[in-house]
Design a protein around this motif. Structure first.
Motif, PDB file in Angstrom:
ATOM      1  N   GLY A  24     -17.474 -17.329  23.963  1.00 49.40           N
ATOM      2  CA  GLY A  24     -17.860 -17.094  22.592  1.00 49.40           C
ATOM      3  C   GLY A  24     -16.861 -16.271  21.809  1.00 49.40           C
ATOM      4  N   ARG A  25     -17.290 -15.883  20.596  1.00 49.25           N
ATOM      5  CA  ARG A  25     -16.411 -15.214  19.639  1.00 49.25           C
ATOM      6  C   ARG A  25     -15.854 -13.904  20.179  1.00 49.25           C
ATOM      7  N   ALA A  26     -16.691 -13.075  20.771  1.00 43.66           N
ATOM      8  CA  ALA A  26     -16.228 -11.763  21.228  1.00 43.66           C
ATOM      9  C   ALA A  26     -15.143 -11.892  22.282  1.00 43.66           C
ATOM     10  N   ALA A  27     -15.341 -12.798  23.235  1.00 42.99           N
ATOM     11  CA  ALA A  27     -14.331 -12.987  24.279  1.00 42.99           C
ATOM     12  C   ALA A  27     -13.044 -13.542  23.699  1.00 42.99           C
ATOM     13  N   ARG A  28     -13.171 -14.464  22.759  1.00 41.81           N
ATOM     14  CA  ARG A  28     -11.996 -15.072  22.129  1.00 41.81           C
ATOM     15  C   ARG A  28     -11.167 -14.016  21.411  1.00 41.81           C
ATOM     16  N   LEU A  29     -11.839 -13.157  20.674  1.00 42.03           N
ATOM     17  CA  LEU A  29     -11.121 -12.144  19.907  1.00 42.03           C
ATOM     18  C   LEU A  29     -10.562 -11.045  20.803  1.00 42.03           C
ATOM     19  N   ARG A  30     -11.261 -10.743  21.887  1.00 42.07           N
ATOM     20  CA  ARG A  30     -10.775  -9.690  22.784  1.00 42.07           C
ATOM     21  C   ARG A  30      -9.435 -10.069  23.403  1.00 42.07           C
ATOM     22  N   LYS A  31      -9.196 -11.346  23.574  1.00 40.99           N
ATOM     23  CA  LYS A  31      -7.938 -11.793  24.162  1.00 40.99           C
ATOM     24  C   LYS A  31      -6.778 -11.740  23.172  1.00 40.99           C
ATOM     25  N   ALA A  32      -7.080 -11.604  21.907  1.00 43.61           N
ATOM     26  CA  ALA A  32      -6.030 -11.543  20.886  1.00 43.61           C
ATOM     27  C   ALA A  32      -5.435 -10.143  20.862  1.00 43.61           C
ATOM     28  N   LEU A  33      -4.180 -10.039  21.227  1.00 41.74           N
ATOM     29  CA  LEU A  33      -3.505  -8.743  21.292  1.00 41.74           C
ATOM     30  C   LEU A  33      -2.580  -8.508  20.111  1.00 41.74           C
ATOM     31  N   THR A  34      -2.280  -9.562  19.361  1.00 39.69           N
ATOM     32  CA  THR A  34      -1.381  -9.457  18.216  1.00 39.69           C
ATOM     33  C   THR A  34      -1.929 -10.302  17.068  1.00 39.69           C
ATOM     34  N   ILE A  35      -1.368 -10.114  15.880  1.00 39.91           N
ATOM     35  CA  ILE A  35      -1.740 -10.971  14.762  1.00 39.91           C
ATOM     36  C   ILE A  35      -1.323 -12.411  15.049  1.00 39.91           C
ATOM     37  N   ALA A  36      -0.212 -12.593  15.764  1.00 42.07           N
ATOM     38  CA  ALA A  36       0.203 -13.955  16.135  1.00 42.07           C
ATOM     39  C   ALA A  36      -0.846 -14.624  17.016  1.00 42.07           C
ATOM     40  N   ASP A  37      -1.507 -13.851  17.890  1.00 43.22           N
ATOM     41  CA  ASP A  37      -2.582 -14.412  18.705  1.00 43.22           C
ATOM     42  C   ASP A  37      -3.746 -14.852  17.825  1.00 43.22           C
ATOM     43  N   LEU A  38      -4.092 -14.041  16.829  1.00 39.93           N
ATOM     44  CA  LEU A  38      -5.166 -14.421  15.912  1.00 39.93           C
ATOM     45  C   LEU A  38      -4.785 -15.679  15.139  1.00 39.93           C
ATOM     46  N   ARG A  39      -3.516 -15.787  14.761  1.00 40.05           N
ATOM     47  CA  ARG A  39      -3.060 -16.980  14.058  1.00 40.05           C
ATOM     48  C   ARG A  39      -3.247 -18.226  14.929  1.00 40.05           C
ATOM     49  N   ALA A  40      -2.921 -18.108  16.211  1.00 38.81           N
ATOM     50  CA  ALA A  40      -3.056 -19.256  17.108  1.00 38.81           C
ATOM     51  C   ALA A  40      -4.519 -19.677  17.235  1.00 38.81           C
ATOM     52  N   ALA A 128     -13.437   0.352   8.068  1.00 38.04           N
ATOM     53  CA  ALA A 128     -12.176   0.944   8.533  1.00 38.04           C
ATOM     54  C   ALA A 128     -11.685   2.059   7.629  1.00 38.04           C
ATOM     55  N   GLY A 129     -12.283   2.196   6.446  1.00 37.18           N
ATOM     56  CA  GLY A 129     -11.855   3.237   5.520  1.00 37.18           C
ATOM     57  C   GLY A 129     -10.580   2.917   4.777  1.00 37.18           C
ATOM     58  N   ILE A 130     -10.360   1.603   4.482  1.00 34.52           N
ATOM     59  CA  ILE A 130      -9.169   1.190   3.745  1.00 34.52           C
ATOM     60  C   ILE A 130      -9.601   0.400   2.511  1.00 34.52           C
ATOM     61  N   PRO A 131      -8.744   0.265   1.495  1.00 34.73           N
ATOM     62  CA  PRO A 131      -9.126  -0.481   0.287  1.00 34.73           C
ATOM     63  C   PRO A 131      -9.168  -1.984   0.527  1.00 34.73           C
ATOM     64  N   PHE A 132     -10.066  -2.636  -0.210  1.00 35.82           N
ATOM     65  CA  PHE A 132     -10.144  -4.093  -0.233  1.00 35.82           C
ATOM     66  C   PHE A 132      -9.888  -4.559  -1.656  1.00 35.82           C
ATOM     67  N   THR A 133      -9.042  -5.590  -1.809  1.00 33.91           N
ATOM     68  CA  THR A 133      -8.706  -6.102  -3.137  1.00 33.91           C
ATOM     69  C   THR A 133      -9.281  -7.498  -3.319  1.00 33.91           C
ATOM     70  N   ALA A 372      -8.296  -7.785  13.506  1.00 37.90           N
ATOM     71  CA  ALA A 372      -6.973  -7.708  12.886  1.00 37.90           C
ATOM     72  C   ALA A 372      -6.644  -6.277  12.490  1.00 37.90           C
ATOM     73  N   ILE A 373      -7.598  -5.588  11.889  1.00 39.73           N
ATOM     74  CA  ILE A 373      -7.370  -4.196  11.490  1.00 39.73           C
ATOM     75  C   ILE A 373      -7.148  -3.320  12.712  1.00 39.73           C
ATOM     76  N   ALA A 374      -7.936  -3.549  13.773  1.00 41.34           N
ATOM     77  CA  ALA A 374      -7.789  -2.752  14.988  1.00 41.34           C
ATOM     78  C   ALA A 374      -6.416  -2.967  15.634  1.00 41.34           C
ATOM     79  N   ILE A 375      -5.937  -4.207  15.637  1.00 41.40           N
ATOM     80  CA  ILE A 375      -4.616  -4.499  16.198  1.00 41.40           C
ATOM     81  C   ILE A 375      -3.537  -3.748  15.429  1.00 41.40           C
ATOM     82  N   LEU A 376      -3.582  -3.839  14.114  1.00 42.29           N
ATOM     83  CA  LEU A 376      -2.574  -3.155  13.302  1.00 42.29           C
ATOM     84  C   LEU A 376      -2.672  -1.647  13.466  1.00 42.29           C
ATOM     85  N   ARG A 377      -3.890  -1.125  13.527  1.00 38.54           N
ATOM     86  CA  ARG A 377      -4.052   0.322  13.719  1.00 38.54           C
ATOM     87  C   ARG A 377      -3.410   0.771  15.034  1.00 38.54           C
ATOM     88  N   SER A 378      -3.679   0.040  16.117  1.00 38.67           N
ATOM     89  CA  SER A 378      -3.123   0.438  17.414  1.00 38.67           C
ATOM     90  C   SER A 378      -1.603   0.359  17.410  1.00 38.67           C
TER      91      SER A 378
END
Length: 410
Positions: A24-40, A128-133, A372-378
């Motif tokens: 499912g979704r949680a497992a799929r996203l947990r395997k994404a370690l970079t934004i490139a992984d999310l893109r794939a 995350a405490g960041i602005p959204f546009t 995505a935000i968590a990846i960039l933060r780390s």
């Protein structure tokens, strides 16, 4: 030579680590370690026309490739024996706080990518405490974005339309909803030639053709969401049926806007105002001299004028001319937290992410944006720790060298 022996069953069982399969979704996203992984993941789960609308750029897509290459062509210079055990990534930007040195950029038609759309982006940004546009071409209303992010910072991006009253009404609604910053976008007099969209037969709303039906077969979940949720349309625009993006821009946006429109918007907007789409040093200087609250160096993610200046390359020249205290922000091409750290070290006050956020959205809705935000933060924290800096204020130009590929010919 080591002494050989028969395996001890007890030792073998100690090595075995049997885990329950995760689906499912949680497992799929947990395997994404970079934004490139999310893109794939996004590419696998999203129809080609919708994915290419996000992923593509104008003409031969030279601008976006150069922008990304510019971030790869940096060299970091870490300080040694300077522990950075606790890294503070927070800052003040445009009169308010942000927990990270980036916010979510305005991106049009987000519900096309995944039906949670701007609601997912605004909710994730608030958490995350960041602005959204929110974009003028957003598919969620100003008021609904406010409801999704009631306690966070919401910004609004404005395209000045031929119908001035409609433009002014959007400004008034954003102010009434508590949006604190307005992005006045200046790089879209006409639509860029986004050839992937043309080749895919992309229109607004998407048309069901033999090609799109065949493309949908391995992605039934996307079409189920699309067909069982409210009609996909722009929240701030009307009369868009069957139009391409370029046709829509030509019909609705005003290509004749000038400083006069900027002055008018400044008079009616009560909050901070920044100009987005600045691409030359003289324009940057002129805008800061006119007293705008900030500028965004951006070539629209490479989606307008191909071979436009690379914002990351332009930034040091602009900062030298407008002064280190001016609020100079940057977007286009950011795919890693290290890109953000380099930008901040070289004088940017803030950064914006567009595609990186949308890849997360396509990969998993709100949870994907959170990822995505968590990846960039780390990546930001790790890069700063390895550089030996504990706060954004400690980042300096000496921490980064821009390596040169493109050298202007005199």
């Amino acid at each position: 030579m080591p002494r050989r022996q028969l395996p001890n069953p007890k030792d073998v069982f100690e090595y075995l680590q049997l885990r329950r399969p995760q689906l499912g979704r949680a497992a799929r996203l947990r395997k994404a370690l970079t934004i490139a992984d999310l893109r794939a993941i996004a590419k696998r789960r999203t129809p080609a026309a919708a994915f290419d609308y996000t992923d593509g750029a104008a003409e031969a897509e030279v601008s976006i490739r150069r922008a990304r290459q510019a971030f790869e062509d940096i060299e970091f210079h870490p300080d040694i024996l300077r522990p950075a055990e606790h890294v503070d990534t927070s800052l003040e930007i445009l009169g308010g706080p942000s927990s990270l040195p980036f916010g979510i950029a305005p991106t049009g038609f987000a519900r096309l990518m995944q039906t949670e759309g701007e609601v997912a982006g605004a909710g994730a940004a608030g958490a995350a405490g960041i602005p959204f546009t929110l974009s003028t071409m957003g598919t969620t209303s100003i008021e609904d974005v406010r409801a999704a992010n009631p306690n966070g910072r919401n910004w609004f991006q404005l395209y000045v339309m031929r119908d001035r009253d409609a433009s002014y009404d959007l400004v008034a609604r954003a102010a009434a909803a508590g949006f604190d910053t307005l992005h006045f976008t200046v790089d879209t007099p006409i639509g860029g030639n986004r050839m992937r969209d043309t080749r895919n037969g992309f229109s607004i709303p998407p048309a069901l053709t033999l090609r799109t039906v065949l493309d949908a077969l391995p992605r039934p979940w996307w079409w189920f969401d699309f067909l069982t949720t409210p009609k996909l349309e722009f929240a701030s625009l009307t009369s868009t049926e069957g139009a391409t993006v370029a046709e829509l821009i030509g019909k609705v946006f005003d290509p004749t806007i000038s400083y006069a429109e900027l002055d008018t918007i400044r008079e009616i907007w009560p909050g901070k105002i920044v100009v987005k789409g600045v691409q030359t040093v003289p324009d940057a200087v002129a805008l800061i001299d006119r007293g705008v609250d900030g500028i965004v160096l951006s070539n629209h993610g490479g989606r307008q004028l191909d071979r436009a200046p690379v914002p990351f390359h332009l930034r040091p020249k602009v900062v030298r001319e407008v002064g280190a205290d001016a609020t100079v922000m940057i977007d286009t091409g950011i795919m890693n937290g290290a890109d953000i750290v380099a930008s901040m070290a070289l004088g940017a006050k803030f950064t914006l992410i567009g595609r990186a956020y949308l890849y997360g959205l396509m990969a998993g809705g709100r949870a994907g944006v959170d990822r995505a935000i968590a990846i960039l933060r780390s990546e930001i924290v790790r890069t700063m720790t390895l550089l030996g800096v504990s706060s954004l204020e400690e980042l300096e130009p000496r921490h980064v060298t821009q390596l040169t590929r493109l050298v202007p010919v005199d």
